[in-house]
Motif scaffolding. Structure first.
Motif, PDB file in Angstrom:
ATOM      1  N   GLN A  87      12.228   7.607   0.689  1.00  0.00           N
ATOM      2  CA  GLN A  87      11.651   7.019  -0.525  1.00  0.00           C
ATOM      3  C   GLN A  87      10.131   7.154  -0.546  1.00  0.00           C
ATOM      4  OE1 GLN A  87      13.761   5.809  -2.957  1.00  0.00           O
ATOM      5  NE2 GLN A  87      15.312   6.653  -1.547  1.00  0.00           N
ATOM      6  N   GLY A  88       9.624   8.136   0.199  1.00  0.00           N
ATOM      7  CA  GLY A  88       8.194   8.366   0.220  1.00  0.00           C
ATOM      8  C   GLY A  88       7.433   7.516   1.216  1.00  0.00           C
ATOM      9  N   GLU A  89       8.159   6.742   2.028  1.00  0.00           N
ATOM     10  CA  GLU A  89       7.489   5.921   3.021  1.00  0.00           C
ATOM     11  C   GLU A  89       6.677   6.784   3.989  1.00  0.00           C
ATOM     12  OE1 GLU A  89      11.807   4.270   2.912  1.00  0.00           O
ATOM     13  OE2 GLU A  89      10.771   6.142   2.417  1.00  0.00           O
ATOM     14  N   LEU A  90       5.483   6.284   4.325  1.00  0.00           N
ATOM     15  CA  LEU A  90       4.605   6.945   5.295  1.00  0.00           C
ATOM     16  C   LEU A  90       4.417   8.422   4.942  1.00  0.00           C
ATOM     17  CD1 LEU A  90       5.913   5.294   8.581  1.00  0.00           C
ATOM     18  CD2 LEU A  90       4.153   4.474   6.995  1.00  0.00           C
ATOM     19  N   MET A  91       4.276   8.683   3.649  1.00  0.00           N
ATOM     20  CA  MET A  91       4.020  10.037   3.131  1.00  0.00           C
ATOM     21  C   MET A  91       5.138  11.010   3.511  1.00  0.00           C
ATOM     22  SD  MET A  91      -0.079  10.041   4.010  1.00  0.00           S
ATOM     23  CE  MET A  91      -0.384  11.659   3.324  1.00  0.00           C
TER      24      MET A  91
ATOM     25  N   THR B 169       6.012  -0.991   8.077  1.00  0.00           N
ATOM     26  CA  THR B 169       7.223  -1.297   7.314  1.00  0.00           C
ATOM     27  C   THR B 169       6.918  -2.025   6.007  1.00  0.00           C
ATOM     28  OG1 THR B 169       7.568  -3.434   8.429  1.00  0.00           O
ATOM     29  CG2 THR B 169       8.518  -1.483   9.479  1.00  0.00           C
ATOM     30  N   GLU B 170       5.652  -2.333   5.770  1.00  0.00           N
ATOM     31  CA  GLU B 170       5.291  -3.035   4.542  1.00  0.00           C
ATOM     32  C   GLU B 170       5.393  -2.098   3.335  1.00  0.00           C
ATOM     33  OE1 GLU B 170       1.388  -4.511   5.213  1.00  0.00           O
ATOM     34  OE2 GLU B 170       1.987  -5.830   6.871  1.00  0.00           O
ATOM     35  N   PRO B 171       5.782  -2.623   2.174  1.00  0.00           N
ATOM     36  CA  PRO B 171       5.955  -1.773   0.982  1.00  0.00           C
ATOM     37  C   PRO B 171       4.709  -0.987   0.599  1.00  0.00           C
ATOM     38  CG  PRO B 171       6.922  -3.945   0.619  1.00  0.00           C
ATOM     39  CD  PRO B 171       6.158  -4.019   1.914  1.00  0.00           C
ATOM     40  N   ASP B 172       3.520  -1.543   0.879  1.00  0.00           N
ATOM     41  CA  ASP B 172       2.286  -0.861   0.479  1.00  0.00           C
ATOM     42  C   ASP B 172       1.630  -0.149   1.655  1.00  0.00           C
ATOM     43  OD1 ASP B 172       1.563  -3.109   1.896  1.00  0.00           O
ATOM     44  OD2 ASP B 172      -0.107  -3.659   0.559  1.00  0.00           O
TER      45      ASP B 172
ATOM     46  N   ASN C 224       1.682   2.911   2.575  1.00  0.00           N
ATOM     47  CA  ASN C 224       1.056   4.182   2.207  1.00  0.00           C
ATOM     48  C   ASN C 224      -0.370   4.000   1.693  1.00  0.00           C
ATOM     49  OD1 ASN C 224       3.304   5.599   2.915  1.00  0.00           O
ATOM     50  ND2 ASN C 224       3.893   6.205   0.850  1.00  0.00           N
ATOM     51  N   ALA C 225      -0.603   2.872   1.064  1.00  0.00           N
ATOM     52  CA  ALA C 225      -1.926   2.638   0.481  1.00  0.00           C
ATOM     53  C   ALA C 225      -2.996   2.494   1.558  1.00  0.00           C
ATOM     54  CB  ALA C 225      -1.900   1.389  -0.392  1.00  0.00           C
ATOM     55  N   HIS C 226      -2.589   2.159   2.767  1.00  0.00           N
ATOM     56  CA  HIS C 226      -3.538   1.948   3.857  1.00  0.00           C
ATOM     57  C   HIS C 226      -3.712   3.205   4.706  1.00  0.00           C
ATOM     58  CE1 HIS C 226      -3.525  -2.337   2.984  1.00  0.00           C
ATOM     59  NE2 HIS C 226      -2.205  -2.319   3.005  1.00  0.00           N
ATOM     60  N   ILE C 227      -3.004   4.287   4.344  1.00  0.00           N
ATOM     61  CA  ILE C 227      -3.073   5.522   5.125  1.00  0.00           C
ATOM     62  C   ILE C 227      -4.101   6.454   4.505  1.00  0.00           C
ATOM     63  CG2 ILE C 227      -1.773   7.518   5.945  1.00  0.00           C
ATOM     64  CD1 ILE C 227       0.751   5.790   5.857  1.00  0.00           C
ATOM     65  N   TRP C 228      -4.947   7.018   5.338  1.00  0.00           N
ATOM     66  CA  TRP C 228      -5.978   7.944   4.849  1.00  0.00           C
ATOM     67  C   TRP C 228      -5.317   9.189   4.270  1.00  0.00           C
ATOM     68  CZ3 TRP C 228      -7.272  12.992   6.288  1.00  0.00           C
ATOM     69  CH2 TRP C 228      -8.489  13.473   5.786  1.00  0.00           C
ATOM     70  N   HIS C 229      -5.788   9.634   3.114  1.00  0.00           N
ATOM     71  CA  HIS C 229      -5.300  10.829   2.453  1.00  0.00           C
ATOM     72  C   HIS C 229      -6.418  11.886   2.451  1.00  0.00           C
ATOM     73  CE1 HIS C 229      -1.582   9.117   0.526  1.00  0.00           C
ATOM     74  NE2 HIS C 229      -2.214   8.026   0.899  1.00  0.00           N
TER      75      HIS C 229
END
Length: 268
Positions: free
Chosen positions: A129-133, A253-256, A258-263
């Motif tokens: 589901q797109g978790e962790l990119m 495991t938190e829903p957000d 991905n938002a905390h991962i550097w892109h």
């Protein structure tokens, strides 16, 4: 503990529960390699046994029953797995090259033998589901566990670990001993695994025994791995989808998350 083996035609023993590392695993583990026309008989007086066909065409016979199996590869096709109790003879006849994973452990119970076909396999897509990119996308397959085989002292399934991606992740552990048996789509495929406080390189036909600690896995880009995972229930403490997460990585495991991962910035 991790081991590699140059497998040969016939039964290749990796672990025997009566000796060495097998005592920690509490299980026998082996890979059966057959060619067309080969036959192999399996019968244990004190142990239950499971035969999971990684690939090939063969016929399995037990208690007057027979099942033909045709599995071209373990990546695109669900497994067939025969699970029998002590005292039951299994005869395997190969109709071409076959690789069959064998797992056994002591069990005094007498229970109905069961052939789990591809249609019976519980497949659980994880990280899709797109978790962790997308870095943890994989399929977890279960042949039998405490839910559908409460009389067994074992659990057996497979994981399809995609190229460059992680499985058994976020890092977790459980007190029950577990083995991973690796089959890659190319014989020179490789990856990495952790277990018992060690980091090891994984290879085709390699085996990892994990008795403690976190045990994440990763596969090198370009190589796909299917590994069998087998767990031995502990007395009065069965593996009931037991998962003790590493608290340092629970934020993943938190829903957000991905938002905390550097892109990587666009265009760089």
């Amino acid at each position: 503990m991790y081991m590699d083996k140059q497998v040969k035609r016939g039964y290749n023993e990796y672990l025997r529960l009566e000796e060495g590392y097998g005592k920690k695993a509490m299980m026998d583990v082996g890979l059966l390699v057959l060619e067309a026309g080969d036959t192999f008989s399996l019968r244990e007086d004190r142990k239950e046994a499971a035969a999971l066909v990684f690939d090939g065409r063969c016929t399995l016979e037990w208690e007057g029953q027979a099942r033909d199996v045709d599995r071209p590869n373990p990546l695109d096709y669900n497994p067939s797995c025969l699970h029998v109790c002590k005292g039951v003879e299994v005869r395997i006849t190969a109709h071409g090259p076959c690789h069959i994973y064998i797992q056994k452990t002591e069990n005094g119970a007498v229970f109905p033998c069961c052939m789990y076909g591809p249609e019976d396999t519980d497949t659980w897509p994880r990280g899709d589901q797109g978790e962790l990119m997308g870095c943890t996308k994989r399929d977890v397959r279960t042949c039998f566990d405490l839910d559908n085989a409460p009389y067994s002292n074992m659990v057996l399934g497979e994981v399809v670990n995609l190229p460059g991606k992680w499985s058994s992740y976020p890092p977790h552990h459980h007190p029950q001993p577990e083995v991973y048996f690796y089959r890659f789509d190319h014989p020179n495929g490789f990856g990495a695994g952790w277990g018992d406080g060690e980091l090891y390189e994984t290879h085709h036909n390699g085996l990892a025994l994990i008795t403690e600690g976190m045990h994440p896995q990763v596969t090198a880009p370009g190589y796909t791995c299917c590994y069998a995972w087998g767990i031995r229930h502990l007395p009065d403490n069965p593996w009931d989808k037991t998962r003790i997460d590493d608290t340092a990585h629970l934020w993943l495991t938190e829903p957000d998350a991905n938002a905390h991962i550097w892109h990587c910035p666009t265009g760089n």
